[in-house]
Design a protein around this motif. Structure first.
Motif: not given
Length: 370
Positions: A189-190, A196-199, A357-358
């Motif tokens: 969400k979002g 994106g956090g490369f986890e 985000v858009g």
């Protein structure tokens, strides 16, 4: 009778292939060695099954840490033993996997006396070549990641040295071979970026304080960093909070290849709509100091984020607003410059916590460093 034969075949196959679990492969650190009667001149492995859990072929040596070859002292990064792959040498192990799933292999390797050492890695029918000309670890060792998609229920992992040297013993040292199941990341969400956090990424070897190199896509058809591609010719370094400082969570990416490597993810966009990319830029507290610049690209927009590194950890956040010009947009991160630590090894800025985000309405174009 048929049932008994089938059961026998299943049991035999189970013994022949190690069932994959995240971590070191069976005897992946080579601490269980061959009997001394299977070693010629103290190091050369005789017989294809002398090293427990591994099959070998070609000129393979079983090396103890501190072994001397002329004036060269061979050091093992973890434990006391490793193998050296000489001319046309291979080590292999069968693995029981889930067909259709993705996996990342992690292993450590070091150059010895050959000039252009490289390792062929394969899990049939896929293969790649990992060059070792550039050394990123300060102790001479690097850890490499390589990903594959399982096409069968039982696969064979092969590490092979294709070198032909005048000295057949010249070739890379290999230690600590591990595996990790990769789970394709989903959108959270979002955030329009996945992972994106490369986890989600390859396995970190215990006490390996030098991180894991993720090769460019020209050397690996499947990225060990799910949802991300490494473009161009150089690797990036995957770092963890156990050994480095990361801006957010437990993992991040260090851009160690200058403009010769780019961290890329392609996302669906609507032409004319405006989007906002936010991310963190910092240093890994690995002694990489100086004036760094991390770049981010999206559509026709670019932001260059200066970061003055003291080499002790820290980060700043940046924002890039852009208008999409196509149905798909590439999000790209690069380091403007090469950077070196005092010991001469490559390093660079860290990227983490990337979010896209858009925007509901189109704002004036801006490129901000917070």
């Amino acid at each position: 009778m048929r049932f008994a034969v089938l059961l026998l075949l299943v049991c035999t196959a189970a013994r022949a292939a190690a069932v994959v679990t995240d971590g070191l492969l069976p005897n992946g650190n080579f601490e269980a060695g061959p009997p001394k009667t299977d070693l010629v001149n103290g190091t050369v492995v005789k017989g294809g099954n002398a090293i427990p859990n591994w099959e070998t072929s070609g000129f393979v040596e079983y090396i103890e840490s501190g072994h001397k070859q002329g004036d060269m002292l061979l050091v093992v990064p973890q434990g006391a033993h490793a193998v050296r792959l000489g001319n046309e040498a291979s080590i292999r192990q069968k693995l029981a996997v889930a067909r259709g799933s993705y996996y990342a292999i992690t292993f450590s390797a070091a150059r010895t006396c050959a000039q252009a050492e490289r390792i062929n890695i394969s899990v049939s029918p896929e293969s790649g070549v990992l060059p070792m000309q550039t050394i990123y670890g300060s102790n001479g060792w690097d850890s490499y990641a390589w990903a594959f998609k399982a096409k069968l229920d039982v696969v064979q992992l092969v590490l092979h040295n294709v070198g032909i040297e005048e000295d057949p013993a010249c070739g890379p040292l290999v230690d600590a071979v591990a595996i990790r199941t990769l789970y394709p990341p989903t959108l959270s969400k979002g955030n329009m970026l996945k992972n994106g956090g490369f986890e989600e990424g390859p396995y970190f070897l215990p006490n390996a304080s030098w991180g894991v190199l993720v090769p460019p896509n020209i050397e690996d058809d499947h990225s060990p960093l799910p949802a991300w591609m490494i473009m161009s010719s150089k690797a990036v370094k995957y770092v963890d909070s156990a050994h480095f400082r990361v801006p957010e969570g437990t993992r991040a990416v260090e851009l160690v290849g200058g403009k010769e490597s780019a961290l890329v993810q392609e996302v669906r966009t609507v032409p004319g709509w405006t989007y906002r990319l936010t991310f963190a830029v910092g240093d890994a507290a690995d002694g990489c100091t100086g004036s760094m610049v991390a770049e981010a690209y999206a559509a026709r927009a670019i932001v260059k984020v200066p970061y003055d590194s003291k080499g002790a950890g820290g980060f700043k956040r940046a924002v890039l607003d852009f208008a999409a010009v196509g149905n798909r947009t590439r999000i790209v991160f690069q380091s403007t410059f090469y950077h070196m630590k005092a010991d001469g090894t490559l390093c660079g800025p860290v990227i983490d916590d990337a979010k896209l985000v858009g925007l509901k309405k189109k704002p004036a174009a801006r490129r901000l460093m917070l």
